[in-house]
Design a protein around this motif. Structure first.
Motif, PDB file in Angstrom:
ATOM      1  N   HIS A  11      11.205   1.923   1.085  1.00  0.00           N
ATOM      2  CA  HIS A  11      10.790   1.318   2.351  1.00  0.00           C
ATOM      3  C   HIS A  11       9.546   1.979   2.923  1.00  0.00           C
ATOM      4  CE1 HIS A  11      11.136   0.319   6.737  1.00  0.00           C
ATOM      5  NE2 HIS A  11      11.278  -0.863   6.200  1.00  0.00           N
ATOM      6  N   ARG A  12       9.453   3.295   2.810  1.00  0.00           N
ATOM      7  CA  ARG A  12       8.293   3.981   3.386  1.00  0.00           C
ATOM      8  C   ARG A  12       7.135   4.123   2.399  1.00  0.00           C
ATOM      9  NH1 ARG A  12      12.024   8.358   2.758  1.00  0.00           N
ATOM     10  NH2 ARG A  12      11.258  10.022   1.387  1.00  0.00           N
ATOM     11  N   ARG A  13       7.332   3.694   1.154  1.00  0.00           N
ATOM     12  CA  ARG A  13       6.274   3.829   0.147  1.00  0.00           C
ATOM     13  C   ARG A  13       5.852   2.477  -0.432  1.00  0.00           C
ATOM     14  NH1 ARG A  13       8.174   8.301  -4.078  1.00  0.00           N
ATOM     15  NH2 ARG A  13       6.115   7.770  -4.933  1.00  0.00           N
ATOM     16  N   LEU A  14       6.099   1.405   0.313  1.00  0.00           N
ATOM     17  CA  LEU A  14       5.744   0.075  -0.180  1.00  0.00           C
ATOM     18  C   LEU A  14       4.261  -0.032  -0.516  1.00  0.00           C
ATOM     19  CD1 LEU A  14       7.842  -2.157   2.253  1.00  0.00           C
ATOM     20  CD2 LEU A  14       8.194  -1.925  -0.214  1.00  0.00           C
ATOM     21  N   GLY A  15       3.436   0.676   0.237  1.00  0.00           N
ATOM     22  CA  GLY A  15       1.998   0.616   0.008  1.00  0.00           C
ATOM     23  C   GLY A  15       1.561   1.216  -1.314  1.00  0.00           C
ATOM     24  N   GLU A  16       2.451   1.959  -1.971  1.00  0.00           N
ATOM     25  CA  GLU A  16       2.113   2.570  -3.256  1.00  0.00           C
ATOM     26  C   GLU A  16       2.386   1.644  -4.438  1.00  0.00           C
ATOM     27  OE1 GLU A  16       3.843   6.456  -3.757  1.00  0.00           O
ATOM     28  OE2 GLU A  16       3.757   6.857  -1.602  1.00  0.00           O
ATOM     29  N   VAL A  17       3.043   0.521  -4.182  1.00  0.00           N
ATOM     30  CA  VAL A  17       3.347  -0.409  -5.273  1.00  0.00           C
ATOM     31  C   VAL A  17       2.083  -1.197  -5.599  1.00  0.00           C
ATOM     32  CG1 VAL A  17       4.798  -2.318  -6.032  1.00  0.00           C
ATOM     33  CG2 VAL A  17       5.730  -0.585  -4.477  1.00  0.00           C
ATOM     34  N   PRO A  18       1.595  -1.119  -6.834  1.00  0.00           N
ATOM     35  CA  PRO A  18       0.342  -1.804  -7.187  1.00  0.00           C
ATOM     36  C   PRO A  18       0.422  -3.315  -6.988  1.00  0.00           C
ATOM     37  CG  PRO A  18       0.963  -0.196  -8.873  1.00  0.00           C
ATOM     38  CD  PRO A  18       2.135  -0.334  -7.954  1.00  0.00           C
ATOM     39  N   ASP A  19      -0.749  -3.931  -6.912  1.00  0.00           N
ATOM     40  CA  ASP A  19      -0.819  -5.384  -6.773  1.00  0.00           C
ATOM     41  C   ASP A  19      -0.225  -6.061  -8.003  1.00  0.00           C
ATOM     42  OD1 ASP A  19      -2.099  -5.076  -4.356  1.00  0.00           O
ATOM     43  OD2 ASP A  19      -4.115  -5.297  -5.197  1.00  0.00           O
TER      44      ASP A  19
END
Length: 237
Positions: free
Chosen positions: A171-179
């Motif tokens: 939840h707090r690392r969603l931005g780390e999931v690549p496109d």
């Protein structure tokens, strides 16, 4: 001499919620408002039912899974939560379980299904489920494989090229999931369903791999292992 009598348990003040208090009924407008305010709307139905149709922005924590452990592990402390259940029995059982981990005052609840939880004119959101065999057929173009198992589990073997974020950190690392389209897996499907709901709520294209991890190698996918690390136990269903 009968000894010292135990002190009576304090009684709740009139109107004070308890673990057995029925939460206020949340109608579609309130559910939408709670979501807009960044609160957690938790759908307790099975991951299969959730994938087929749910309120956009809601999260899936199965009542029949490790509900209390998973939700208490992930929800920010003090964050209001709305519970959506398929029946009053499912809701009551979930409340009892959550009360044991301190989540004893849901801000609201509703029973039924997406038709009862969506505002007029709104349609349910959905995402596909798949097996590792289907993943092998899909190929890797534009695909991100996300492994949400524990570190110790991953040490026993992982899919080559996969991204690893343990479920309690997703939840707090969603931005780390690549496109790309995210194919998310765990060891058996339960945690993948939770992670898929988090990604779906964030607007990502997601496929929940509802399969045992042993099936990855059987499907011909490349699985590598850290032979020096511990082979971890499985915390999934």
């Amino acid at each position: 001499n009968h000894g010292v009598r135990p002190a009576p348990r304090p009684r709740p003040s009139p109107g004070q919620p308890t673990a057995r208090t029925s939460p206020a009924v949340a109608d579609p407008e309130e559910i939408a408002a709670r979501l807009a305010a960044g609160e957690w709307v938790v759908d307790l139905r099975s991951r299969i039912a959730f994938a087929e149709g749910h309120v956009a922005g809601s999260f899936n924590f199965e009542a029949d899974g490790k509900l209390a452990t998973c939700l208490a592990w992930m929800i920010p402390w003090g964050k209001p939560v709305i519970l959506l259940a398929e029946s009053s029995e499912q809701l009551a059982a979930a409340q009892r379980e959550l009360a044991r981990v301190g989540i004893d005052r849901p801000a609201g609840a509703s029973t039924g299904g997406p038709a009862a939880w969506l505002r007029d004119g709104e349609g349910p959101s959905s995402f596909p489920r798949a097996t590792f065999a289907q993943s092998a057929v899909q190929g890797t173009d534009g695909v991100v494989v996300l492994d949400v198992r524990r570190d110790s589990e991953r040490a026993g073997g992982w899919m080559d090229g996969s991204v690893h974020i343990p479920i309690h950190e997703v939840h707090r690392r969603l931005g780390e999931v690549p496109d790309g389209t995210v194919w998310v897996h765990c060891a058996g499907g339960m945690r993948a369903g939770i992670a898929a709901s988090l990604l779906d709520a964030a607007g990502r294209r997601v496929v929940a791999v509802d399969d045992g991890f042993d099936a990855a190698a059987e499907a011909g996918l490349t699985v590598v292992a850290d032979r020096t690390g511990p082979a971890g136990r499985t915390d999934d269903q």
